[in-house]
Design an enzyme around this catalytic site. Structure first.
Site, PDB file in Angstrom:
ATOM      1  N   CYS A  29      26.949  70.588  59.520  1.00 27.05           N
ATOM      2  CA  CYS A  29      25.986  71.481  58.931  1.00 27.05           C
ATOM      3  C   CYS A  29      25.634  72.596  59.518  1.00 27.05           C
ATOM      4  O   CYS A  29      24.905  73.512  59.017  1.00 27.05           O
ATOM      5  CB  CYS A  29      24.538  70.413  58.742  1.00 27.05           C
ATOM      6  N   HIS A 152      37.946  65.512  43.700  1.00 23.63           N
ATOM      7  CA  HIS A 152      38.874  66.824  43.650  1.00 23.63           C
ATOM      8  C   HIS A 152      39.310  67.248  44.486  1.00 23.63           C
ATOM      9  O   HIS A 152      38.788  66.900  45.741  1.00 23.63           O
ATOM     10  CB  HIS A 152      38.167  67.668  42.826  1.00 23.63           C
TER      11      HIS A 152
END
Length: 366
Positions: A29, A152
């Site tokens: 993060c 994806h």
């Protein structure tokens, strides 16, 4: 469009591959766009048409979007992905998936399924290594009781992995980050310091015990979320991730529907991972820590003599960090009991919400 590395004559193998963390300009993060820059990018987006079924959107920078399906169900939708924070492929996958699922728990919801988002430098990493990343993500989803139902993939210069995570919550049990009330106490579910440990890892200064602690905390699912949301007296809920404890506490203060709130943090009560203060003193801090402080430091009041390493930890980006709960004092015992029942032994009271001081800061550290 992806920009792939030049094709190589010989496919890479695990023995010839570079460290995963060497392939990313930032890990976990800590990859987030700095808060001030993000605010500029998103300026004006809230003016887009909003259907009444959209119960939570982008207005208060909450953890996920929530869309009402009917009187009994609302759909939680969120996505999170980043570059490697560790070199072990399986651990990277587990951490990234755990972090993404956390946003569903932070809204008070129960995860139902996920979609994988995968961007990999296929001419640099072997299919075996990429497969291990996906296996780690699948393991975290199994632990949460959900399937990976699709996804994806792209060929990318840097390795990227994460999830779209979906969940369900009763519309009356949604817990936003915008409903803290003066008089609330704040409870943090996990200790701080993941960003410092990741910086130490990149510098080869992290010992085996500290690495194990880092993996344990970043792969611990924030499963208390739905039970906390069901408690009377729990007003607001979020998770502490890339903007650090200071940034997410500020979101509580800024978004509070009860105007004029200030968050106060009792620094001595904030749990820290073992050894992180000493590592911060040695300079093991992420670039994101400084960017965070540059983005919101003007809204924070620090006590006299507050050490630089403590400021670094206050703004330290947490990957898969703990839940931050704002609750009435009468609910505190029940909140701590939920955390304990789910194995969060270091959950602790770290501050309170009070009426704002006229012209004062949004966040005061004591």
């Amino acid at each position: 469009m992806s920009h792939a590395a030049p094709a190589s004559a010989t496919p890479p193998t695990p023995a010839t591959e570079p460290r995963l963390t060497s392939l990313s300009h930032g890990g976990g993060c800590g990859c987030k766009i700095a808060p001030g820059v993000l605010a500029e990018i998103l300026r004006g987006q809230s003016t887009l048409p909003v259907p009444p079924e959209l119960l939570v959107g982008i207005e208060t920078s909450d953890d996920a979007a929530v869309y009402r399906l009917n009187d009994q169900q609302a759909l939680i939708a969120t996505t999170d992905f980043f570059m490697p924070i560790v070199d072990d492929a399986y651990d990277f996958g587990r951490i990234a998936a755990t972090n993404a699922i956390s946003d569903v728990y932070a809204m008070g919801g129960t995860p139902i399924m996920a979609l994988a988002l995968v961007g990999m430098p296929i001419n640099v990493l072997s299919t075996g290594t990429i497969g291990r990343i996906l296996e780690g993500g699948a393991a975290a989803c199994r632990a949460a009781g959900i399937p990976i139902a699709g996804g994806h993939t792209i060929d990318s210069v840097e390795p990227i992995y994460g999830l779209v995570a979906l969940g369900l919550v009763h519309p009356d049990r949604i817990k936003r980050n915008a409903d803290a009330q003066p008089g609330d106490v704040l409870v943090l579910g996990k200790p701080l310091g993941v960003g410092v440990l990741s910086a130490a890892l990149k510098k080869n200064l992290l010992d085996a015990a500290s690495y194990a602690q880092m993996i344990a905390t970043t792969t611990q699912l924030n499963t208390p979320g739905p039970e906390l949301a069901a408690l009377d007296g729990v007003h607001a809920l979020t998770d502490v991730t890339g903007f650090a404890l200071a940034g997410h506490a500020l979101e509580l203060a800024r978004g509070a529907r009860f105007a004029g709130c200030q968050v106060q943090i009792d620094w001595a009560r904030v749990p820290l991972l073992p050894g992180v203060r000493a590592l911060a003193q040695q300079g093991c801090v992420t670039g994101a820590s400084g960017r965070n402080w540059a983005g919101y430091g003007a809204e924070v009041a620090l006590p006299a003599g507050f050490a630089p390493e403590d400021q670094a930890l206050l703004s330290d980006p947490q990957t898969s960090g703990g839940l931050l709960v704002s609750c009435a004092p009468a609910a505190l015992a029940a909140v701590l009991a939920v955390f304990a029942r789910h194995g969060f032994a270091e959950a602790a009271v770290v501050g309170e919400v009070v009426p704002a001081e006229p012209g004062g800061p949004r966040l005061r550290v004591r």
